[in-house]
Design a protein around this motif. Structure first.
Motif, PDB file in Angstrom:
ATOM      1  N   ARG A  67       0.823  -1.221   0.000  1.00  0.00           N
ATOM      2  CA  ARG A  67       0.000   0.000   0.000  1.00  0.00           C
ATOM      3  C   ARG A  67       0.853   1.266   0.000  1.00  0.00           C
ATOM      4  NH1 ARG A  67      -1.792   4.300   0.378  1.00  0.00           N
ATOM      5  NH2 ARG A  67      -3.675   5.101   1.398  1.00  0.00           N
ATOM      6  N   TRP A  68       1.956   1.271   0.745  1.00  0.00           N
ATOM      7  CA  TRP A  68       2.695   2.509   0.952  1.00  0.00           C
ATOM      8  C   TRP A  68       3.948   2.622   0.095  1.00  0.00           C
ATOM      9  CZ3 TRP A  68       0.305   6.230   3.554  1.00  0.00           C
ATOM     10  CH2 TRP A  68      -0.814   5.844   4.320  1.00  0.00           C
ATOM     11  N   LEU A  69       4.425   1.498  -0.411  1.00  0.00           N
ATOM     12  CA  LEU A  69       5.583   1.500  -1.301  1.00  0.00           C
ATOM     13  C   LEU A  69       5.303   0.510  -2.426  1.00  0.00           C
ATOM     14  CD1 LEU A  69       8.433   2.515  -1.924  1.00  0.00           C
ATOM     15  CD2 LEU A  69       9.326   0.651  -0.515  1.00  0.00           C
ATOM     16  N   LEU A 112       7.831   2.174 -12.085  1.00  0.00           N
ATOM     17  CA  LEU A 112       7.639   3.617 -12.190  1.00  0.00           C
ATOM     18  C   LEU A 112       7.014   4.179 -10.917  1.00  0.00           C
ATOM     19  CD1 LEU A 112       7.794   6.244 -13.746  1.00  0.00           C
ATOM     20  CD2 LEU A 112       5.604   5.664 -14.835  1.00  0.00           C
ATOM     21  N   ALA A 113       6.020   3.492 -10.383  1.00  0.00           N
ATOM     22  CA  ALA A 113       5.374   3.951  -9.146  1.00  0.00           C
ATOM     23  C   ALA A 113       6.370   3.970  -7.991  1.00  0.00           C
ATOM     24  CB  ALA A 113       4.188   3.050  -8.808  1.00  0.00           C
ATOM     25  N   ALA A 114       7.232   2.946  -7.916  1.00  0.00           N
ATOM     26  CA  ALA A 114       8.252   2.909  -6.862  1.00  0.00           C
ATOM     27  C   ALA A 114       9.238   4.056  -7.026  1.00  0.00           C
ATOM     28  CB  ALA A 114       8.985   1.567  -6.890  1.00  0.00           C
ATOM     29  N   ALA A 115       9.606   4.347  -8.276  1.00  0.00           N
ATOM     30  CA  ALA A 115      10.551   5.431  -8.537  1.00  0.00           C
ATOM     31  C   ALA A 115       9.965   6.785  -8.158  1.00  0.00           C
ATOM     32  CB  ALA A 115      10.961   5.428 -10.007  1.00  0.00           C
ATOM     33  N   LYS A 116       8.680   6.970  -8.384  1.00  0.00           N
ATOM     34  CA  LYS A 116       8.027   8.229  -8.009  1.00  0.00           C
ATOM     35  C   LYS A 116       8.073   8.436  -6.498  1.00  0.00           C
ATOM     36  CE  LYS A 116       4.904   8.701 -11.971  1.00  0.00           C
ATOM     37  NZ  LYS A 116       3.485   8.707 -12.431  1.00  0.00           N
ATOM     38  N   VAL A 117       7.898   7.363  -5.749  1.00  0.00           N
ATOM     39  CA  VAL A 117       8.005   7.458  -4.287  1.00  0.00           C
ATOM     40  C   VAL A 117       9.440   7.765  -3.894  1.00  0.00           C
ATOM     41  CG1 VAL A 117       7.809   6.183  -2.117  1.00  0.00           C
ATOM     42  CG2 VAL A 117       6.025   5.958  -3.861  1.00  0.00           C
ATOM     43  N   ALA A 141       3.021  11.315  -4.966  1.00  0.00           N
ATOM     44  CA  ALA A 141       3.414  10.327  -5.973  1.00  0.00           C
ATOM     45  C   ALA A 141       2.220   9.748  -6.726  1.00  0.00           C
ATOM     46  CB  ALA A 141       4.226   9.207  -5.324  1.00  0.00           C
ATOM     47  N   GLY A 142       1.079  10.428  -6.659  1.00  0.00           N
ATOM     48  CA  GLY A 142      -0.092   9.922  -7.375  1.00  0.00           C
ATOM     49  C   GLY A 142      -1.384  10.231  -6.659  1.00  0.00           C
ATOM     50  N   ASP A 143      -2.369   9.377  -6.871  1.00  0.00           N
ATOM     51  CA  ASP A 143      -3.714   9.649  -6.359  1.00  0.00           C
ATOM     52  C   ASP A 143      -3.998   9.015  -5.008  1.00  0.00           C
ATOM     53  OD1 ASP A 143      -4.431  11.234  -8.538  1.00  0.00           O
ATOM     54  OD2 ASP A 143      -4.987   9.482  -9.740  1.00  0.00           O
ATOM     55  N   GLN A 144      -3.031   8.288  -4.442  1.00  0.00           N
ATOM     56  CA  GLN A 144      -3.212   7.778  -3.080  1.00  0.00           C
ATOM     57  C   GLN A 144      -1.944   8.011  -2.276  1.00  0.00           C
ATOM     58  OE1 GLN A 144      -4.134   3.600  -3.013  1.00  0.00           O
ATOM     59  NE2 GLN A 144      -2.021   2.964  -3.277  1.00  0.00           N
ATOM     60  N   ALA A 145      -2.107   8.058  -0.986  1.00  0.00           N
ATOM     61  CA  ALA A 145      -0.982   8.347  -0.094  1.00  0.00           C
ATOM     62  C   ALA A 145       0.037   7.214  -0.125  1.00  0.00           C
ATOM     63  CB  ALA A 145      -1.479   8.552   1.326  1.00  0.00           C
TER      64      ALA A 145
END
Length: 209
Positions: free
Chosen positions: A85-87, A92-97, A152-156
């Motif tokens: 959920r948090w990472l 790409l999503a991981a890189a944005k975080v 990093a997007g639409d959710q925390a």
């Protein structure tokens, strides 16, 4: 899931420590808060240096797993207890975080966090320079948050946990948030998350954003 409480060695005015307290609460993990008296130098004593040789809070002890550095602890907790959920694991999503974890260790640390160190702890930094760095960062954050609900997007994610505390407490370092409506809306969204816990405020600096 952890059976015994995770020990969090912290000081109540440390934003780095609050990041961990916040994530532990968001994850609904049993936690034992251990006060480290920074004013008396407890973080530089041999007992604490055995936990973190850098002599800094936060440190966690998760049933024998001892870990320091706030961003490293965030990654550990998210990977172990966060169910993705948090990472996120998608590259790409991981890189944005990760981008925002770097900002937390870079521009946030040298901007709002340092500005607050000057007023709250009397640290010998240049206030004008750190406040200017803070506003340069806030302008970028406000622009990016105009396009997404969270960093990093639409959710925390961990990006928001790592970024929240020193931005929320920036006014304590005489950094106004008045010109950054998207940042203020983002702070409110984090504060509305189930399990959110605030950090103790100080009666120093600007008393309103």
């Amino acid at each position: 899931m952890s059976h015994n409480p995770i020990k969090l060695y912290r000081h109540p005015l440390s934003g780095h420590a609050h990041r961990i307290e916040l994530l532990l609460s968001l994850l609904n993990l049993p936690t034992e808060l251990v006060f480290v008296d920074l004013a008396k130098g407890a973080h530089k004593q041999p007992e604490f240096l055995a936990l973190n040789s850098f002599g800094q809070v936060p440190v966690i002890d998760d049933n024998g797993t001892v870990l320091s550095d706030s961003n490293a602890i965030l990654v550990y907790l998210a990977q172990k207890y966060g169910n993705g959920r948090w990472l996120p694991s998608e590259p790409l999503a991981a890189a944005k975080v990760q981008r925002w974890l770097s900002v937390a260790a870079g521009q946030i640390a040298s901007g709002p966090a340092t500005a607050r160190l000057i007023t709250v702890f009397g640290a010998p930094y240049n206030a004008e320079e750190t406040i200017a760095r803070s506003h340069a960062l806030l302008k970028v954050m406000d622009q990016e948050l105009s396009a997404s609900a969270f960093l990093a997007g639409d959710q925390a994610t961990l990006a928001d946990v790592a970024g929240y505390t020193y931005i929320a407490h920036a006014p304590e370092g005489n950094v106004s948030l008045a010109d950054y409506p998207h940042v203020r809306a983002w702070l409110a969204r984090i504060e509305a998350l189930p399990g959110f816990v605030p950090m103790q405020r100080t009666a120093i600096g600007l008393q309103s954003a």
